[in-house]
Structure formats: C-alpha cells, structure tokens
Design a protein around this motif. Structure first.
Motif, short mmCIF file in Angstrom:
data_model
loop_
_atom_site.label_atom_id
_atom_site.label_comp_id
_atom_site.label_asym_id
_atom_site.label_seq_id
_atom_site.Cartn_x
_atom_site.Cartn_y
_atom_site.Cartn_z
N SER A 1 0.79 -1.23 0.00
CA SER A 1 0.00 0.00 0.00
C SER A 1 0.82 1.28 0.00
CB SER A 1 -0.94 0.00 1.21
OG SER A 1 -0.23 -0.20 2.41
N SER A 2 2.08 1.20 -0.38
CA SER A 2 2.86 2.43 -0.53
C SER A 2 2.58 3.02 -1.90
CB SER A 2 4.35 2.14 -0.38
OG SER A 2 5.10 3.30 -0.71
N TYR A 3 2.26 4.30 -1.93
CA TYR A 3 1.98 4.98 -3.20
C TYR A 3 3.21 5.70 -3.74
CZ TYR A 3 -2.66 4.21 -1.21
OH TYR A 3 -3.76 3.65 -0.63
N ASP A 4 4.29 5.66 -3.03
CA ASP A 4 5.51 6.34 -3.46
C ASP A 4 6.39 5.35 -4.22
OD1 ASP A 4 7.78 7.80 -3.88
OD2 ASP A 4 8.06 8.40 -1.79
N LEU A 5 6.34 5.42 -5.54
CA LEU A 5 7.15 4.55 -6.39
C LEU A 5 8.31 5.32 -7.01
CD1 LEU A 5 4.36 2.50 -8.25
CD2 LEU A 5 5.58 1.93 -6.14
N SER A 6 8.73 6.39 -6.36
CA SER A 6 9.76 7.25 -6.94
C SER A 6 11.09 6.52 -7.08
CB SER A 6 9.93 8.51 -6.10
OG SER A 6 10.25 8.20 -4.75
N ALA A 7 11.43 5.65 -6.13
CA ALA A 7 12.70 4.93 -6.24
C ALA A 7 12.69 4.00 -7.44
CB ALA A 7 12.97 4.14 -4.95
N PHE A 8 11.57 3.34 -7.68
CA PHE A 8 11.44 2.47 -8.84
C PHE A 8 11.48 3.28 -10.13
CE2 PHE A 8 8.58 -0.01 -11.74
CZ PHE A 8 9.38 -1.14 -11.87
N GLN A 9 10.81 4.42 -10.14
CA GLN A 9 10.80 5.26 -11.33
C GLN A 9 12.17 5.83 -11.63
OE1 GLN A 9 11.08 8.88 -11.32
NE2 GLN A 9 10.72 9.07 -13.53
N MET B 1 3.07 10.91 -7.00
CA MET B 1 4.16 11.21 -7.93
C MET B 1 4.08 12.65 -8.44
SD MET B 1 6.01 8.45 -8.05
CE MET B 1 5.66 8.55 -6.32
N GLN B 2 2.86 13.10 -8.68
CA GLN B 2 2.71 14.47 -9.17
C GLN B 2 3.26 15.48 -8.17
OE1 GLN B 2 -1.28 15.36 -10.40
NE2 GLN B 2 -0.79 17.41 -11.14
N ALA B 3 3.07 15.20 -6.88
CA ALA B 3 3.59 16.10 -5.84
C ALA B 3 5.11 16.18 -5.87
CB ALA B 3 3.11 15.62 -4.47
N GLN B 4 5.76 15.16 -6.46
CA GLN B 4 7.22 15.14 -6.57
C GLN B 4 7.69 15.56 -7.96
OE1 GLN B 4 9.11 11.56 -4.89
NE2 GLN B 4 7.12 10.97 -4.05
N GLY B 5 6.75 16.01 -8.78
CA GLY B 5 7.11 16.44 -10.13
C GLY B 5 7.36 15.29 -11.08
N ILE B 6 6.80 14.12 -10.80
CA ILE B 6 7.01 12.94 -11.64
C ILE B 6 5.73 12.63 -12.39
CG2 ILE B 6 7.53 10.46 -11.64
CD1 ILE B 6 9.15 10.91 -9.09
N TYR C 1 -3.87 3.27 -8.61
CA TYR C 1 -3.27 4.07 -9.67
C TYR C 1 -3.44 5.57 -9.39
CZ TYR C 1 -2.47 6.02 -14.35
OH TYR C 1 -2.01 6.76 -15.41
N GLN C 2 -4.65 5.96 -8.99
CA GLN C 2 -4.90 7.38 -8.74
C GLN C 2 -4.11 7.90 -7.55
OE1 GLN C 2 -9.19 7.27 -8.40
NE2 GLN C 2 -9.49 7.72 -10.58
N GLU C 3 -3.95 7.07 -6.52
CA GLU C 3 -3.16 7.49 -5.36
C GLU C 3 -1.67 7.64 -5.73
OE1 GLU C 3 -4.17 8.39 -2.23
OE2 GLU C 3 -6.14 8.34 -3.20
N VAL C 4 -1.17 6.73 -6.56
CA VAL C 4 0.22 6.84 -7.02
C VAL C 4 0.37 8.11 -7.87
CG1 VAL C 4 2.00 5.81 -8.48
CG2 VAL C 4 0.70 4.37 -6.91
N GLU C 5 -0.62 8.36 -8.72
CA GLU C 5 -0.56 9.55 -9.58
C GLU C 5 -0.44 10.81 -8.73
OE1 GLU C 5 -2.84 11.12 -13.55
OE2 GLU C 5 -4.07 10.29 -11.94
N ARG C 6 -1.26 10.93 -7.67
CA ARG C 6 -1.21 12.10 -6.81
C ARG C 6 0.13 12.20 -6.09
NH1 ARG C 6 -7.01 11.52 -6.32
NH2 ARG C 6 -6.85 9.75 -4.91
#
Length: 499
Positions: A338-346, A379-384, A372-377
C-alpha cells in the motif's frame, strides 16, 4: 540440476501441491531446484526452480504464485521459458494449495509467503544466472497475477532494484481491506433460506439484465461486453417480481436490497449517531455476475478473511474497529502493498504494467483504479509524470486474471498462458501474433529496453483453445482512456476500435 532437451518437460509432479503439472515444450535448458534453509541466519526456509536456456537472450524473468499457494510454478515457468529467458519461480517457503489457509498460521511461513522468500529467491537466482553465463542479466522482469500481482507490487515498493519491468494483474494489494470487505460482503447473501438470499441460479438472470442495460454504455456497441461499468446506472428494480413474470426470473424486494448492497462501495462509520464515513474497499462491478459463485455462492473459497478469523482480537472486531487493528497486525508481515511512493522504482528506470479484468469476480477492479490514482497524486507532488513509468489497462469482460474464453481477454499477461486450455503445454506468446501489439510481456521488454511506451494493447479470445486458435480481438487502452467502436467493420477486429 538436470539437462532438458527440446521439447522438454520438467517439474515435481504431484509432489508440488499447488502446481502438479510439469512445464512442457521447454527449449534446451538446464533445470535447477535450489533449497535454502535458515537463509542469511534467519528462520527463512524456501525453494525455487530456475530454467537456464542454452540460447539465452540475456534477460531474467520471475513468475509469481496465486492465492496462498506455496510451490514452484512450473507451468508458468514453462510458458515463459519459450521466450528464451532465464526463468525463476519461488515456492514462497511452503508447499500447499492456493486455498489452504491453515498453512500460513505459522509466522515464519506467513512472512516468507508474503515477501521474504521471493526476494531472497530473486537474489540467489540472479547470482546463479551470472555465474552460469559469465554476465549479469541485461534486464530483469516480473510477471504474475492475483496474489502474484501483490508480490510484484511489493517488489516495486520495497526492492526497486530487483526488476527493470514489472507486470502485475488483478493484485490484492490492499489485503487487509480486502479481508474486511470479504467479511462484510459474504454475509450480505447469507444465510441460505433467508428471504433476502439470492440463490446461485439467479446470477445468470441478473447478468442478463445487466447486459441489457449496460452493454453499449461506454463503447457504443452491443456485443455482450461492458467496457465502462462505472458509466452505467444499473437499475436492479427492473428485476422485481410481478404477476406477469415467471418463477425464477425475478427477485423480491429483499433480494433487490441484497443486490444493491453487493454493488455498493464499503464504508465504515464511527460513533453514535454514525459520523466520519471512511472508505474501506470498492465493490464488484456490474458484468461480473456469472462468476459470483466464487464469493456469493453456496461454497466459499477460503481467503485472507479465513486466516484472520483464527485471531480472536481481529475476528471479534468486525465493526468500525476492524480495519485498523488488522492493518497494524499485518504490517509485521508486509501483507499490504500500500505504498503509493514509487519514486525509487521510477528513478532507476523501472516500468510498471498493471492490468485488471472489469468482470473480475474476486478483486474489484476499482481497487486497481484507486491505487493508480493514489500513485498519480503522490508522484505528481514530486514532479514525476506517472505516464513515464506506470500504465494501467482495464480489460472489458475479463474475469479474475483470465477468461472467459468467448471474450477478448488474453494479452500473454501474468499467469494467463496456462489458462487457455488449462493444461500443458501452455502457448508461447499470442499464437500467430507474437509481437508487442498483442503480447504484453514483449511490449514491456520494449518499453524497458527501447523506451517505447505502451498506449494500447490488443486482447484476444480463442475460438479453439485446444489448438490455440485465436478468435475475436479488440484494443484495450491505457487508463483513463477507453476503447470505443468506430461504428463500422467487424467488432471482433482491433481495427474497428480506437482509444
């Protein structure tokens, strides 16, 4: 270790309880089984299988497992080996059927099943691959559905370095919330004999009315497939009995209320009077009724809810107090992905291909949309931009992971190949269409290695599954786009559909 010659077969037969069918149609390979006990000084104990092809394309693939199953997934390994990949599957630390929940009451087994054995198997398998070929894989992939999808999502969240490309299907990523939902929704149609109980034989009647009201909503064509179930305002009242309707073709008022509950999102409220409604889990979609025996029929398959029923603290708190203690308990086993922060993977260039059938009868497809929508929010907050690494595909008419056979569902996704005729050998790719337009694994490889994004994939049905004969096909579009019929041409041709 054992040498296998084309067209080879390998496996453990009936000794592998979850996967008693051996891999078939193997290329010339070295087949290996590795057993690890008290790995890295922990209580982790597991086994894994590994196919090393003579003609290796320098890629590594891991296939996952379904349900609570423990065992090496030989059939799906066999299907994947036909791509000339090095292929691995872990038994996740135990040997048992996907429905045998009792096997996981042991903390060691539960931890290994949830995440630990898979991650350790991946590291050991990559070491063997590197030592065997004298080079590390140029790219590594994961492909699986159902709980295997949850395994892949945990990998992306917790071990982003393990894979370059991950394909997950119908993942129960929110295991604890799904358990709460199952406990609630199973009771809605019980007990048998209650005036509100809907017998199994009525499920096709309900489905026929759903198709009548919802078929053309969203895609503009009447073909027995619902492309956008959330756009249809289904009226269960059309099924109400009156003197003109024959017995067993309609529902009474109490049954109509049951049907509405089944289609309703699950919220919990606190206090008296109730306040602060909290979203827990989505409901099944209209169009899934033909497979409702899985949850609402006379026989229920054991699920996570049944495991947790053995813990009185959790089981006795089936109320607004249920979800939080359940989540807290499950954290020690990393059961929720349930982690929505996939920045390390990206950031390391990872790509995530996520698919879900809109007629799924076990995992509501809106759970995937929610994630998907939670990840989108996040990632968007991190400029991704989420589209740079994550695509979601919702397959109209597809049940849990695969089927039914008369609707286009097959994309060579995780665990799909061996469903085609439910016996080995499993087909290679999409027979006659072995390219990135039709095969999600090939498309994922090209996305990872050539930076070719996946905007659409063509799903196929099989007119003759026994001979792998492909039938009707249609485009499936990356969410939030949906496919629509162009108003002309064969609805079974992908050329007649656009995103």
């Amino acid at each position: 270790a054992e040498s296998v010659n084309r067209p080879g077969t390998f496996g453990q037969g009936a000794a592998d309880l979850a996967y008693p069918v051996n891999a078939e149609a193997l290329p010339n390979s070295c087949a290996i089984v590795v057993n690890a006990t008290n790995f890295n000084g922990t209580d982790s104990t597991f086994s894994f299988g590994l196919f090393l092809p003579d003609f290796w394309n320098q890629r590594f693939l891991t296939v996952g497992n379904g349900g609570f199953g423990g065992g090496i997934n030989w059939p799906d390994m066999g299907a994947a080996a036909q791509y000339d990949l090095a292929v691995m599957s872990s038994d996740l630390g135990h040997n048992g059927m996907s429905t045998d929940v009792g096997q996981l009451t042991d903390a060691r087994k539960l931890r290994d099943w949830s995440y630990r054995a898979l991650h350790s198997s991946i590291g050991l398998a990559k070491t063997i691959v590197t030592e065997t070929y004298g080079m590390a894989p140029k790219s590594s992939f994961f492909s699986s559905c159902s709980d295997g999808g949850r395994q892949g999502m945990l990998e992306a969240q917790n071990y982003p370095e393990d894979f370059d490309g991950i394909m997950v299907g119908a993942p129960p990523w929110w295991e604890t919330h799904e358990a709460a939902w199952l406990l609630k929704t199973k009771t809605e149609n019980r007990p048998v004999g209650a005036d509100y109980h809907i017998p199994d034989g009525f499920f096709p009647v309900i489905h026929a009315e759903v198709i009548k009201q919802c078929d053309s909503v969203g895609d503009g064509v009447v073909d027995g497939v619902i492309s956008a179930p959330w756009k249809c305002r289904f009226r269960p009242e059309a099924l109400l009995c009156d003197p003109s309707k024959a017995p067993f073709t309609c529902l009474n008022n109490a049954q109509i209320n049951t049907l509405k509950e089944i289609y309703s999102m699950y919220y919990e409220v606190n206090g008296s009077p109730p306040v602060n409604a909290t979203f827990v889990y989505p409901a099944l979609e209209v169009g899934s009724e033909l497979q409702w025996n899985t949850i609402y029929g006379r026989t229920y398959g054991p699920r996570l809810a049944d495991i947790l029923s053995q813990f009185p603290l959790v089981w006795n708190a089936v109320s607004s107090h249920y979800v939080t203690p359940l989540e807290d308990w499950a954290k020690q086993f990393r059961m929720d992905a349930s982690s929505y922060d996939l920045s390390a993977f990206q950031k390391r260039g990872g790509k995530l291909f996520h698919f879900h059938g809109l007629a799924d009868q076990i995992i509501p497809p809106r759970a995937s949309i929610y994630y998907y929508q939670e990840v989108e929010r996040t990632m968007q907050a991190q400029g991704i931009d989420i589209n740079s690494f994550y695509r979601l595909f919702l397959i109209p008419g597809m049940a849990h992971c695969a089927g039914p056979g008369n609707k286009p569902w097959y994309i060579a996704g995780g665990n799909q190949a061996c469903f085609v005729r439910r016996q080995a050998p499993c087909p290679y790719s999409v027979p006659g269409y072995e390219n990135a337009q039709y095969d999600a694994l090939i498309a994922l490889v090209r996305w990872v290695e050539n930076d070719e994004p996946i905007n659409e994939i063509i799903a196929s049905a099989f007119s003759d599954p026994a001979n792998f004969t492909v039938g009707p096909q249609r485009k499936v579009c990356a969410y939030p786009s949906t496919a629509a019929y162009n108003g002309k041409g064969d609805v079974g041709s992908p050329a007649s559909w656009y995103c």
